[in-house]
Write a protein that holds these residues in place. Structure first.
Motif: not given
Lengths: 356, 250
Positions: B227-250
């Motif tokens: 579960a932890v690994a799958a979750d981590g992978m999805l976080v990675g996928v999101q970082r890859l697919l949404t470069p615009w949201s990196r370092g952006r104040a939520a």
């Protein structure tokens, strides 16, 4: 910067961006009517006006005057319920909405940049929709960034949230101009910007308009902005009827009725002075008087009046750009400006900018 | 009529082998320590690793099908508002059925029985509510000014969807996928009741062993790690697919 523009104008891309009025088209609203179902009064009962190609027409009025509605009817964001709108003599109803909108630049107050795309991709939106080849798009994006005075290499790959409000707004304008549209619609484009940056964005846009000469429909609720930006101003009153459509100078000199006079404000004489520069004033010759200071001839008459008043009413020397003395600005000389509109160039443009 | 007996059933029931076996071969096994490494390494390649792989497949199929159904429903509801309420009602209903009961309820359904299909139907059912809600929320949260600009520049509905709405909905969509994936990893252990595969099998076996708990602990830990690994992978996928949201104040 200008070399990029020269290159483009002579290249096969055919997107001339300099003072080329052929890329602008006349806009005519003909008995335009907009009624919403369920409301008794139409938002706009019957509006007719013509914007000559290459001119800036300001739609201004209090809230409820239908100014934004009128603008959004033009690119059919809101469907017409009566009358017709002609762009370059051709009805906007004749063509598919998407095709029409790709030909009309669109700028809104909140800018609406795509947060998930870089500045470069944002500007490339319409050219991509039109299927331009890649290298032409790339070239055009560069050119536009230079046109709005942003460094393509520095800003091009940033995301909108990494820009200042003023930069975002400029990118919004560049995006609207990307496919070199003959008409530009702007809905309170500088409304959300602080006053200092707003003034510089306004000046920037006017300088840009000097070069691109688009037909522009510009909505604002701010009469000062209208006077500053417009070649013509359409003042709308509540209920969506046209109170007056004329140049800023005409409106200030001869407001059509009490509503217009009230809307433009009690200080319309001062606003009128803001439209003229010292170049329009018949100055007094310098007969050995001792002036209290110097003013460049490009100073607006309004600013000159303020300077003379600040000098205790003593005259100020007016200097040509080359340093030569043009004459003396006195209170009487300034007062004469209001005496007859005939003395002014009548275009309503503040001559301080652009005019050679 | 006898209720179906699922656990430790003989004959027609699912065969749940006791991986601990009866031949207590290791010292720690005989001493019945909490965790017996010897047993673990001995049973890794034959029992635990295949179970882990089966588990991944179970989860992948369930989340993929659940995602496809939810995406379709969310797009429909995005376009036609009245679709939303019935979908929410139905998927909420599914979500509230206790999982043990749902697996059992599905067994008599013709064509399902004790099979992987039964397991997948139940697992998919539990992903729908989360995925549907998240995808729809993502699509609805696209700022109005961005949509107005997109339409004003001459994008068609389809172009707006692909170029603007779906990309901007991605963070919400992936957030939904993370929750759905992690909960499916956990839920898929119960699927061993109807489908003799996955990490649920050694877990059930471990539960049935009164003394020796290494099997239960090992399979349980693998489930958590997955579960932890799958979750981590999805976080990675999101970082890859949404470069615009990196370092952006939520």
């Amino acid at each position: 910067m200008s070399s990029a523009l020269d290159h483009d104008a002579s290249s096969a891309t055919g997107t001339a961006t300099r003072g080329d009025a052929s890329t602008a088209l006349e806009l005519e609203l003909r008995h335009v009517q907009k009624a919403y179902p369920g409301s008794r009064q139409p938002a706009i009962p019957d509006l007719s006006l013509t914007v000559p190609a290459g001119e800036v027409c300001i739609l201004v009025g209090p809230s409820g005057s239908g100014k934004t509605t009128a603008m959004r009817l033009i690119n059919r964001m809101i469907p017409l319920t009566g009358g017709d709108i002609l762009l370059g003599g051709r009805s906007v109803l004749e063509r598919p909405e998407t095709e029409l909108r790709r030909e009309i630049g669109y700028v809104i107050q909140q800018v609406g940049l795509f947060p998930h795309q870089t500045v470069r991709d944002n500007i490339a939106t319409v050219p991509r929709l039109l299927g331009w080849p890649k290298d032409r798009i790339e070239h055009r994006v560069r050119e536009l960034l230079e046109l709005i005075s942003l460094d393509p290499d520095e800003v091009g790959d940033r995301y909108p949230h990494q820009l200042s409000g003023g930069q975002r707004q400029r990118v919004g304008v560049a995006r609207a101009l990307a496919a070199d549209p003959p008409l530009l619609l702007m809905d309170e484009p500088f409304g959300a910007i602080d006053p200092i940056n707003r003034a510089s964005l306004q000046d920037g846009f006017l300088a840009l308009q000097e070069r691109v000469r688009k037909t522009v429909v510009f909505v604002t609720h701010d009469i000062d902005e209208a006077i500053k930006m417009g070649d013509r101003i359409a003042i709308l009153r509540e209920g969506g009827t046209l109170a007056q459509y004329a140049t800023p100078a005409e409106i200030l000199d001869h407001p059509a009725d009490a509503f217009v006079a009230d809307f433009i404000g009690a200080d319309r004489a001062l606003k009128r002075l803001g439209l003229a520069s010292l170049a329009d004033v018949t100055l007094r010759p310098l007969n050995g008087d001792q002036p209290a200071g110097d003013l460049p001839v490009s100073t607006s008459v309004r600013d000159a009046l303020a300077a003379v008043l600040a000098a205790g009413g003593r005259p100020l020397r007016v200097l040509e750009p080359d340093g030569g003395v043009r004459g003396l600005a006195t209170l009487e000389a300034i007062g004469h400006v209001l005496g007859g509109a005939g003395e002014l160039d009548g275009t309503g443009r503040p001559p301080a900018r652009g005019q050679p | 009529m006898n209720p179906p007996v699922l656990i430790a059933a003989g004959g027609g029931g699912p065969i749940i082998p006791n991986f601990g076996g009866n031949g207590h071969a290791y010292a720690c096994e005989q001493a019945n320590r909490l965790f017996c490494w010897g047993w673990f390494s001995h049973n890794w390649s034959g029992t635990l690793w295949p179970a882990l792989r089966q588990h991944v497949v179970l989860v992948l199929i369930a989340v993929a099908i659940g995602f496809a159904i939810s995406m379709l429903l969310a797009l429909l509801a995005h376009r036609f508002r009245p679709v939303e309420q019935p979908v929410i009602a139905f998927t909420s209903f599914l979500y509230t059925i206790p999982s043990l009961a749902l697996f059992e309820l599905l067994i008599p359904v013709p064509g399902l029985g004790l099979s992987r299909a039964t397991a997948e139907v139940a697992l998919v059912a539990y992903t729908l509510l989360i995925l549907f809600r998240n995808i729809l929320a993502g699509l609805r949260n696209v700022p109005a000014d961005v949509l107005d600009a997109a339409r004003g520049m001459g994008m068609s509905h389809r172009q707006m969807l692909w170029r603007v709405e779906l990309p901007l909905a991605l963070p919400a969509i992936i957030a939904g996928l993370r929750i759905a994936t992690v909960s499916t990893v956990a839920l898929a252990t119960i699927a061993a009741l109807v489908d003799n595969e996955g990490l649920g099998v050694p877990i059930l076996s471990g539960i049935n062993d009164y003394y020796f708990k290494t099997e239960l602990i090992a399979a349980g830990a693998l489930t958590v790690l997955l579960a932890v690994a799958a979750d981590g992978m999805l976080v990675g996928v999101q970082r890859l697919l949404t470069p615009w949201s990196r370092g952006r104040a939520a």
